[in-house]
Design a protein around this motif. Structure first.
Motif, PDB file in Angstrom:
ATOM      1  N   LEU A 508       0.831  -1.202   0.000  1.00 38.83           N
ATOM      2  CA  LEU A 508       0.000   0.000   0.000  1.00 38.83           C
ATOM      3  C   LEU A 508       0.868   1.256   0.000  1.00 38.83           C
ATOM      4  O   LEU A 508       1.971   1.262   0.559  1.00 38.83           O
ATOM      5  N   PRO A 509       0.372   2.329  -0.606  1.00 34.04           N
ATOM      6  CA  PRO A 509       1.124   3.596  -0.549  1.00 34.04           C
ATOM      7  C   PRO A 509       1.088   4.184   0.850  1.00 34.04           C
ATOM      8  O   PRO A 509       0.417   3.671   1.754  1.00 34.04           O
ATOM      9  N   SER A 510       1.776   5.273   1.047  1.00 34.56           N
ATOM     10  CA  SER A 510       1.863   5.914   2.354  1.00 34.56           C
ATOM     11  C   SER A 510       0.500   6.434   2.798  1.00 34.56           C
ATOM     12  O   SER A 510      -0.438   6.570   2.003  1.00 34.56           O
ATOM     13  N   ALA A 511       0.393   6.766   4.076  1.00 32.83           N
ATOM     14  CA  ALA A 511      -0.858   7.287   4.620  1.00 32.83           C
ATOM     15  C   ALA A 511      -1.238   8.601   3.950  1.00 32.83           C
ATOM     16  O   ALA A 511      -2.425   8.847   3.665  1.00 32.83           O
ATOM     17  N   ALA A 512      -0.273   9.453   3.694  1.00 28.66           N
ATOM     18  CA  ALA A 512      -0.561  10.734   3.046  1.00 28.66           C
ATOM     19  C   ALA A 512      -1.122  10.509   1.643  1.00 28.66           C
ATOM     20  O   ALA A 512      -2.073  11.196   1.220  1.00 28.66           O
ATOM     21  N   TYR A 513      -0.554   9.558   0.914  1.00 28.95           N
ATOM     22  CA  TYR A 513      -1.039   9.269  -0.443  1.00 28.95           C
ATOM     23  C   TYR A 513      -2.450   8.683  -0.382  1.00 28.95           C
ATOM     24  O   TYR A 513      -3.322   9.056  -1.191  1.00 28.95           O
ATOM     25  N   CYS A 514      -2.697   7.763   0.575  1.00 26.82           N
ATOM     26  CA  CYS A 514      -4.040   7.192   0.726  1.00 26.82           C
ATOM     27  C   CYS A 514      -5.043   8.277   1.098  1.00 26.82           C
ATOM     28  O   CYS A 514      -6.184   8.280   0.605  1.00 26.82           O
ATOM     29  N   ARG A 515      -4.629   9.203   1.934  1.00 31.86           N
ATOM     30  CA  ARG A 515      -5.508  10.283   2.373  1.00 31.86           C
ATOM     31  C   ARG A 515      -5.969  11.117   1.174  1.00 31.86           C
ATOM     32  O   ARG A 515      -7.167  11.376   1.002  1.00 31.86           O
ATOM     33  N   ALA A 516      -5.027  11.485   0.359  1.00 27.74           N
ATOM     34  CA  ALA A 516      -5.363  12.302  -0.810  1.00 27.74           C
ATOM     35  C   ALA A 516      -6.187  11.507  -1.813  1.00 27.74           C
ATOM     36  O   ALA A 516      -7.169  12.023  -2.385  1.00 27.74           O
ATOM     37  N   GLY A 517      -5.833  10.237  -2.030  1.00 25.55           N
ATOM     38  CA  GLY A 517      -6.542   9.434  -3.011  1.00 25.55           C
ATOM     39  C   GLY A 517      -7.979   9.162  -2.635  1.00 25.55           C
ATOM     40  O   GLY A 517      -8.889   9.265  -3.469  1.00 25.55           O
ATOM     41  N   VAL A 518      -8.218   8.802  -1.381  1.00 26.08           N
ATOM     42  CA  VAL A 518      -9.575   8.493  -0.939  1.00 26.08           C
ATOM     43  C   VAL A 518     -10.458   9.734  -1.003  1.00 26.08           C
ATOM     44  O   VAL A 518     -11.615   9.665  -1.446  1.00 26.08           O
ATOM     45  N   ARG A 519      -9.938  10.871  -0.613  1.00 31.25           N
ATOM     46  CA  ARG A 519     -10.742  12.092  -0.663  1.00 31.25           C
ATOM     47  C   ARG A 519     -11.083  12.461  -2.104  1.00 31.25           C
ATOM     48  O   ARG A 519     -12.188  12.951  -2.383  1.00 31.25           O
ATOM     49  N   ALA A 520     -10.166  12.234  -2.991  1.00 32.03           N
ATOM     50  CA  ALA A 520     -10.455  12.508  -4.406  1.00 32.03           C
ATOM     51  C   ALA A 520     -11.527  11.558  -4.930  1.00 32.03           C
ATOM     52  O   ALA A 520     -12.433  11.982  -5.674  1.00 32.03           O
ATOM     53  N   GLU A 521     -11.459  10.284  -4.568  1.00 35.67           N
ATOM     54  CA  GLU A 521     -12.466   9.317  -5.013  1.00 35.67           C
ATOM     55  C   GLU A 521     -13.857   9.686  -4.504  1.00 35.67           C
ATOM     56  O   GLU A 521     -14.861   9.499  -5.204  1.00 35.67           O
ATOM     57  N   LEU A 522     -13.929  10.199  -3.274  1.00 26.76           N
ATOM     58  CA  LEU A 522     -15.220  10.537  -2.678  1.00 26.76           C
ATOM     59  C   LEU A 522     -15.695  11.936  -3.062  1.00 26.76           C
ATOM     60  O   LEU A 522     -16.799  12.343  -2.668  1.00 26.76           O
ATOM     61  N   GLY A 523     -14.890  12.682  -3.801  1.00 25.36           N
ATOM     62  CA  GLY A 523     -15.262  14.042  -4.176  1.00 25.36           C
ATOM     63  C   GLY A 523     -15.200  15.017  -3.021  1.00 25.36           C
ATOM     64  O   GLY A 523     -15.962  15.995  -2.998  1.00 25.36           O
ATOM     65  N   LEU A 524     -14.291  14.784  -2.071  1.00 23.90           N
ATOM     66  CA  LEU A 524     -14.158  15.655  -0.908  1.00 23.90           C
ATOM     67  C   LEU A 524     -12.982  16.596  -1.079  1.00 23.90           C
ATOM     68  O   LEU A 524     -12.040  16.326  -1.832  1.00 23.90           O
ATOM     69  N   ALA A 525     -13.041  17.694  -0.343  1.00 27.63           N
ATOM     70  CA  ALA A 525     -11.933  18.646  -0.373  1.00 27.63           C
ATOM     71  C   ALA A 525     -10.700  18.010   0.278  1.00 27.63           C
ATOM     72  O   ALA A 525     -10.817  17.152   1.154  1.00 27.63           O
ATOM     73  N   PRO A 526      -9.510  18.424  -0.128  1.00 29.43           N
ATOM     74  CA  PRO A 526      -8.287  17.831   0.440  1.00 29.43           C
ATOM     75  C   PRO A 526      -8.188  17.985   1.948  1.00 29.43           C
ATOM     76  O   PRO A 526      -7.567  17.146   2.611  1.00 29.43           O
ATOM     77  N   ASP A 527      -8.798  19.049   2.498  1.00 29.82           N
ATOM     78  CA  ASP A 527      -8.716  19.254   3.945  1.00 29.82           C
ATOM     79  C   ASP A 527      -9.967  18.777   4.673  1.00 29.82           C
ATOM     80  O   ASP A 527     -10.167  19.083   5.855  1.00 29.82           O
ATOM     81  N   THR A 565     -17.232  14.036   6.975  1.00 28.31           N
ATOM     82  CA  THR A 565     -17.972  12.997   6.261  1.00 28.31           C
ATOM     83  C   THR A 565     -17.617  11.647   6.868  1.00 28.31           C
ATOM     84  O   THR A 565     -16.436  11.364   7.131  1.00 28.31           O
ATOM     85  N   PHE A 566     -18.659  10.843   7.062  1.00 25.81           N
ATOM     86  CA  PHE A 566     -18.435   9.506   7.616  1.00 25.81           C
ATOM     87  C   PHE A 566     -18.749   8.481   6.532  1.00 25.81           C
ATOM     88  O   PHE A 566     -19.850   8.450   5.971  1.00 25.81           O
ATOM     89  N   VAL A 567     -17.749   7.614   6.252  1.00 25.18           N
ATOM     90  CA  VAL A 567     -17.902   6.572   5.228  1.00 25.18           C
ATOM     91  C   VAL A 567     -18.069   5.234   5.923  1.00 25.18           C
ATOM     92  O   VAL A 567     -17.237   4.846   6.754  1.00 25.18           O
ATOM     93  N   GLN A 568     -19.122   4.521   5.579  1.00 26.35           N
ATOM     94  CA  GLN A 568     -19.375   3.197   6.132  1.00 26.35           C
ATOM     95  C   GLN A 568     -19.190   2.161   5.042  1.00 26.35           C
ATOM     96  O   GLN A 568     -19.929   2.124   4.051  1.00 26.35           O
ATOM     97  N   LEU A 569     -18.139   1.308   5.197  1.00 24.94           N
ATOM     98  CA  LEU A 569     -17.942   0.168   4.301  1.00 24.94           C
ATOM     99  C   LEU A 569     -18.673  -1.010   4.921  1.00 24.94           C
ATOM    100  O   LEU A 569     -18.270  -1.529   5.976  1.00 24.94           O
ATOM    101  N   ALA A 570     -19.749  -1.449   4.283  1.00 25.06           N
ATOM    102  CA  ALA A 570     -20.628  -2.465   4.870  1.00 25.06           C
ATOM    103  C   ALA A 570     -20.768  -3.628   3.908  1.00 25.06           C
ATOM    104  O   ALA A 570     -21.308  -3.478   2.803  1.00 25.06           O
ATOM    105  N   ALA A 571     -20.277  -4.801   4.316  1.00 26.20           N
ATOM    106  CA  ALA A 571     -20.384  -6.002   3.495  1.00 26.20           C
ATOM    107  C   ALA A 571     -21.701  -6.698   3.795  1.00 26.20           C
ATOM    108  O   ALA A 571     -21.983  -7.019   4.956  1.00 26.20           O
ATOM    109  N   PRO A 572     -22.537  -6.944   2.803  1.00 31.07           N
ATOM    110  CA  PRO A 572     -23.809  -7.636   3.038  1.00 31.07           C
ATOM    111  C   PRO A 572     -23.576  -8.997   3.673  1.00 31.07           C
ATOM    112  O   PRO A 572     -22.604  -9.694   3.360  1.00 31.07           O
TER     113      PRO A 572
END
Length: 749
Positions: A508-527, A565-572
């Motif tokens: 996995l990439p670094s925490a900073a890279y994951c932070r930026a990537g996930v926010r971009a995927e969710l359409g959230l601001a970087p901060d 924003t709260f993201v819930q990953l829920a497996a059926p």
């Protein structure tokens, strides 16, 4: 500064020898003095007897100068100081010039004669020691007889200074000799002890390394040393690795493979969108914990094969080697019919036992037809175990509430098997457990185990209480054991954990890279501030309460609207059960309602992803989150909390954790909350979002250190080590019983 053990030993030895020398010197001095006195006495008598004729010839002459000269001649002996001649009338006939006046003839006569008028034959020699100021003297009075008539007696005064000098010289010599002997004895003893200890410890180390065959006399202490070694490593922590676990298995089990029985399989084969077969990893805490153990240990994992393409990937015996690309153990799949799956899994296991064991306000449902399927499937898995083992005393790990009957079924066919049952969910108190119509059968089935493990001591106590209330058995509370029909079952807490480090994090990439990537995927601001929850869609996980806590946070802290924003990953999960289908619908409605309530410029406070997510995706979200909220209403452990901590190698992020999880007893640096208390939970979320980075680092560092030390390899190693000790005890007991039976048979013959 402490004196070394060898010096203390030498001093004790010298002190003991000194005491012995003092006692011996007293005995030698007394004996030597007796010898000297006897020698002086014999010498005095010999001197008088030797001069007897001369004395008789001069005796009757009054004031005889010749008699005086004769006495002077007698004193020429270096040991005779003075002499005197006393007549029968007790007057002095003659004496040497330096004869002591205190030894008058009349005074001495009282000792020489028995009575004043006694005949001469009654006279006897007299000897005495005196200690005047000038030094010790020895006085001898020897009667002089002629034809049995006493003419008088001769008094000789001996100088005892020579005897005192001899005693002093003897004492000094004796002390010197004993001192030298003490030093030599101490040196020889220390050298011999050092050589003996060095040889003993060297041989013991070689035996511990397995370089030589064990000697029988070393076996008891060798066993104690090994147990102590394991305890030390347990308390030191941080040293349980796959390599150490393999070494433990090799040492204790001689390389035997382990058989795991679990409903959930570690790898699911399904069809991808293009029709090709793909591998999926189920969302299961059990799989998360046990799969690394199997990769380290090897063996067979027996599970229910329910993947769409599972049958396409196994051989005719239902076997497939896993993990893909690094095949280190065998997965054996058991096929169930739809009726069996519905009755055993959805019915009795998850509509009956699951709500029975979780205090989540769901009514357990028990049907007799579900119980029949549960018995049937448990028998099939027990049969599969007996087919896969390679000895008559294998190590078998039975996992969770799906297989409560399997331990007894295995025990009936393999009495020498070592069966470890681990119950991954809570165990209720005895009164609550009594709801189950087949409570006795469940308990008796589990007591076929050698060890029954739970996450916490509270669950152990509840199980023991249930057995005590519903079964005829003896409870050994000192050792947390249950004895039934002569067989002992240990009940122990083994808090489960994760592998360390988690292998999913390697690529996995670094925490900073994951932070930026996930926010971009969710359409959230970087901060933007991000919270995350990861669960199966289960009513015990408190997901509804989690959403309500987020709603309360935004009500009480308007400054987080549009930012958090709260993201819930829920497996059926278990969608064939009404309670789970209702949960799915309620969560969607609740998320939509809360989003509508705070919607502004496209802002959604809750993002619900209802789908299966592979571990790399889950760990990316862990690394990207500012806060992870685990709100289980009742849980055995909950490994999501530990996964979040393990993922945060940047030592950032805050864990908000339900007090009703087993993890809350271990991860005490988390923000512990009551998930039913929305005010408290929302306040904890607000605290987490404003927590300074130094405090985040401190809390996260402590929790990561704990998980690193108490990882899943330690969990498995402790259980297997305990199982091995039980195995050795049972082997010894069986051997002794066999010997007693043979003795009885010989006596009978």
């Amino acid at each position: 500064m402490k004196i070394k053990r060898s010096i203390r030993f030498a001093l004790a030895l010298v002190a003991g020898l000194a005491l012995l020398t003092w006692i011996a010197s007293g005995i030698v001095q007394r004996t030597t003095r007796d010898w000297f006195e006897r020698d002086v006495r014999l010498r005095a008598e010999a001197v008088v007897n030797g001069a007897r004729q001369a004395l008789l010839s001069h005796w009757s002459k009054a004031e005889s100068q010749d008699l005086r000269k004769l006495l002077v001649e007698l004193t020429r002996d270096e040991r005779i100081m003075a002499a005197a001649a006393c007549g029968a009338d007790l007057y002095a006939l003659a004496s040497t010039p330096n004869f002591p006046r205190e030894f008058s003839c009349r005074m001495i006569a009282d000792h020489v004669r028995a009575a004043p008028d006694s005949p001469g034959s009654a006279w006897s020699a007299w000897h005495s020691i005196s200690s005047p100021p000038g030094g010790g003297i020895y006085v001898s009075a020897i009667p002089l007889l002629e034809n049995e008539r006493a003419l008088g007696f001769v008094v000789l005064v001996h100088d005892l200074s020579f005897m005192e000098r001899r005693e002093t010289e003897t004492r000094y010599f004796l002390l010197l000799v004993f001192g030298v002997l003490a030093l030599i004895a101490a040196a020889i003893t220390l050298i011999a002890a050092r050589l003996s200890w060095r040889g003993w410890s060297s041989e013991l180390r070689r035996m511990l390394r397995g370089e030589v065959n064990e000697r029988p006399e070393f076996n008891p202490i060798l066993r104690d040393v090994r147990e102590l070694y394991d305890r030390i490593l347990e308390h030191e922590g941080g040293s349980w690795t796959p390599e150490r676990l393999r070494h433990t298995l090799k040492r204790y089990l001689q390389g035997e493979r382990i058989v795991i029985v679990a409903n959930r399989e570690p790898y699911i084969h399904a069809y991808g969108t293009d029709g090709a077969i793909v591998v999926q990893h189920p969302a299961s805490g059990l799989v998360t914990a046990l799969e690394p153990v199997m990769r380290a240990c090897s063996g067979v994992w027996i599970a229910h094969g329910n993947g769409p393409a599972d049958r396409e990937t196994v051989d005719k015996h239902g076997h497939i080697r896993v993990p893909p690309g690094d095949e280190s153990y065998v997965l054996r799949r058991i096929w169930l019919t739809k009726e069996e799956e519905r009755g055993y899994y959805y019915g009795f296991s998850n509509e009956g036992l699951w709500p029975l064991c979780h205090l989540a306000h769901a009514r357990p449902i028990f049907r007799s037809e579900d119980w029949e399927y549960y018995q049937k499937v448990n028998q099939r898995f027990a049969d599969a175990v007996c087919e896969e083992v390679d000895s008559d005393d294998p190590i078998i790990l039975v996992q969770d509430y799906h297989f409560a009957l399997v331990p007894r079924l295995i025990r009936e066919r393999m009495p020498r098997a070592t069966v470890i049952t681990f119950w991954h969910i809570p165990w209720p108190n005895s009164e609550h457990f009594g709801i189950c119509p087949w409570r006795n059968e469940i308990l008796e089935g589990m007591l076929g185990s050698s060890i029954i493990g739970f996450h916490t001591q509270v669950h152990c106590n509840n199980f023991i209480g249930s057995v005590d209330r519903y079964l005829e058995s003896r409870i050994d509370r000192e050792h947390n054991a249950i004895v039934q029909q002569g067989r002992r079952t240990l009940v122990r807490p083994y808090p489960i954990s994760l592998e360390w480090p988690v292998h999913w994090l390697k690529d996995l990439p670094s925490a900073a890279y994951c932070r930026a990537g996930v926010r971009a995927e969710l359409g959230l601001a970087p901060d933007a501030l991000l919270g995350v929850g990861v669960d199966r869609l289960d009513y015990t996980k408190g997901i509804e309460e989690r959403f309500l806590a987020v709603e309360r946070l935004l009500d009480r802290h308007p400054e987080y609207r549009g930012r958090f924003t709260f993201v819930q990953l829920a497996a059926p999960s278990r969608v064939e059960i009404d309670r789970y289908r209702d949960l799915n619908k309620n969560l969607v409605k609740m998320a939509d309602r809360i989003n509508d309530k705070f919607r502004k410029d496209g802002y959604r406070p809750i993002i619900l992803h209802r789908a299966h997510h592979e571990p790399p995706t889950v760990f990316r979200y862990y690394r990207a989150a500012d806060v992870c909220y685990v709100s289980s209403l009742h849980d055995g452990m909950n490994l999501v909390a530990k996964e979040f901590v393990a993922a945060r190698d940047d030592e950032r992020g805050v864990l908000v954790l339900s007090q009703f999880t087993g993890a809350a007893r271990e991860l005490t640096e988390a923000l512990i909350v009551n998930p039913y208390d929305f005010d408290q939970a929302s306040a904890a979320l607000a605290t987490a979002l404003t927590m300074p980075l130094p405090e985040q680092h401190e809390r996260m560092r402590a929790m990561r250190r704990f998980i690193a030390e108490f990882n899943v390899y330690r969990w498995a190693g402790r259980m297997l080590a305990d199982a091995t000790r039980i195995r050795e005890q049972e082997r010894l007991t069986g051997r002794l019983e066999g010997e007693h039976a043979a003795d009885r048979a010989r006596v009978t013959r």
